[in-house]
Design a protein around this motif. Structure first.
Motif, PDB file in Angstrom:
ATOM      1  N   TYR A 196       4.256   8.471 -11.818  1.00 15.80           N
ATOM      2  CA  TYR A 196       4.979   9.757 -12.158  1.00 15.80           C
ATOM      3  C   TYR A 196       6.411   9.596 -12.796  1.00 15.80           C
ATOM      4  N   VAL A 197       6.782  10.243 -13.972  1.00 16.03           N
ATOM      5  CA  VAL A 197       8.202  10.160 -14.441  1.00 16.03           C
ATOM      6  C   VAL A 197       8.443  11.437 -14.846  1.00 16.03           C
ATOM      7  N   ASP A 198       9.483  12.104 -14.408  1.00 11.31           N
ATOM      8  CA  ASP A 198      10.089  13.138 -14.999  1.00 11.31           C
ATOM      9  C   ASP A 198      10.004  13.267 -16.384  1.00 11.31           C
ATOM     10  N   PHE A 233       9.275   8.723 -10.298  1.00  8.34           N
ATOM     11  CA  PHE A 233      10.805   8.986 -10.644  1.00  8.34           C
ATOM     12  C   PHE A 233      10.969  10.348 -11.001  1.00  8.34           C
ATOM     13  N   VAL A 234      11.774  11.180  -9.979  1.00 11.18           N
ATOM     14  CA  VAL A 234      11.947  12.540  -9.885  1.00 11.18           C
ATOM     15  C   VAL A 234      13.497  12.505  -9.945  1.00 11.18           C
ATOM     16  N   GLU A 255       0.713  -1.190   0.139  1.00 14.70           N
ATOM     17  CA  GLU A 255       0.254  -0.106   0.019  1.00 14.70           C
ATOM     18  C   GLU A 255       0.980   1.423   0.036  1.00 14.70           C
ATOM     19  N   VAL A 256       2.063   1.295   0.203  1.00 14.77           N
ATOM     20  CA  VAL A 256       3.007   2.198   0.581  1.00 14.77           C
ATOM     21  C   VAL A 256       3.445   2.441  -1.006  1.00 14.77           C
ATOM     22  N   ARG A 257       3.570   3.894  -1.442  1.00 18.18           N
ATOM     23  CA  ARG A 257       4.091   4.252  -2.737  1.00 18.18           C
ATOM     24  C   ARG A 257       5.549   4.774  -2.608  1.00 18.18           C
ATOM     25  N   VAL A 258       6.648   4.313  -3.718  1.00 14.86           N
ATOM     26  CA  VAL A 258       7.887   4.618  -3.333  1.00 14.86           C
ATOM     27  C   VAL A 258       8.063   5.702  -4.642  1.00 14.86           C
ATOM     28  N   VAL A 259       8.634   6.776  -4.550  1.00 11.32           N
ATOM     29  CA  VAL A 259       8.965   7.965  -5.380  1.00 11.32           C
ATOM     30  C   VAL A 259      10.669   7.861  -5.170  1.00 11.32           C
ATOM     31  N   MET A 260      11.105   7.366  -6.284  1.00 13.04           N
ATOM     32  CA  MET A 260      12.742   7.402  -6.411  1.00 13.04           C
ATOM     33  C   MET A 260      13.242   8.797  -6.734  1.00 13.04           C
TER      34      MET A 260
END
Length: 221
Positions: A138-140, A115-116, A89-94
């Motif tokens: 989301y992708v930069d 990905f930021v 359930e946890v979202r990971v943004v690299m």
């Protein structure tokens, strides 16, 4: 990373809980300052390593983890894989640098949803957090061409993570959610979340169809 953000949407009083994981204190400080300016976000913890991030995720249960791609010891990609497996359930943004584009493929396979780039504007980071919480990746934009090339490559094992393939195989073998949870030593709710993700990724309406697709695509036997 610049600031000067407008106020957050006021349509929902709920605050998005975020965990910041980076081995550089000055980066964590900057991320915390940016997020603290946003009305609908709150930083619930900071970690300087992948191992510390795993421990804090288990204790604080944030909605989003902002994860540095490279850290001493357990790197960000490996930590992302563990987090998305143990806490789907946890979202990971690299949070990556231009020179780390080779990590995109690994991070994607690990289950990262965002990905930021580290030199992004603050608004881009905030937007990424809101987008992944809403269920959209989301992708930069500057990473998008490389990201799309990665997606175009043949992917061994398909789009399911190793844990999802393991669960799909158990479903194919006739195990119930409770039996799967007991075998994997996770909660039934975690298993249900994995199954939900499997159905969505395979575009299946129910378990039987997911198993059939998995066998047809050689994801399971």
């Amino acid at each position: 990373m610049s600031s000067g953000l407008g106020s957050a949407p006021q349509t929902d009083a709920r605050r998005i809980s975020c965990l910041v994981a980076d081995d550089h204190a000055i980066v964590r400080e900057g991320l915390r300052r940016v997020l603290s300016q946003i009305d609908d976000m709150v930083v619930v913890g900071e970690a300087s390593s992948g191992e510390a991030a795993l421990e804090l995720v288990a204790r604080r249960r944030p909605e989003v983890v902002l994860m540095d791609a490279r850290m001493p010891g357990m790197g960000g990609v490996a930590a992302a894989g563990r987090i998305t497996t143990d806490h789907p359930e946890v979202r990971v943004v690299m949070f990556t640098a231009h020179s780390e584009q080779d990590l995109l493929w690994e991070a994607l396979d690990a289950g990262a949803q965002g990905f930021v780039l580290k030199d992004s504007e603050s608004a881009a980071l905030v937007g990424a957090v809101r987008q992944v919480v809403a269920g959209e990746p989301y992708v930069d934009p500057r990473l998008a061409p490389d990201f799309l090339r990665q997606l175009a490559r043949p992917r061994p094992g398909g789009i399911l993570s190793a844990r999802e393939r393991e669960i799909l195989q158990m479903l194919a073998d006739g195990h119930s959610n409770r039996e799967v949870s007991e075998r994997l030593v996770v909660s039934v709710e975690t298993v249900k979340t994995h199954v939900k993700h499997i159905l969505a990724k395979l575009e299946a309406e129910h378990r039987t169809q997911a198993v059939a697709i998995g066998i047809r695509q050689a994801l399971i036997r």
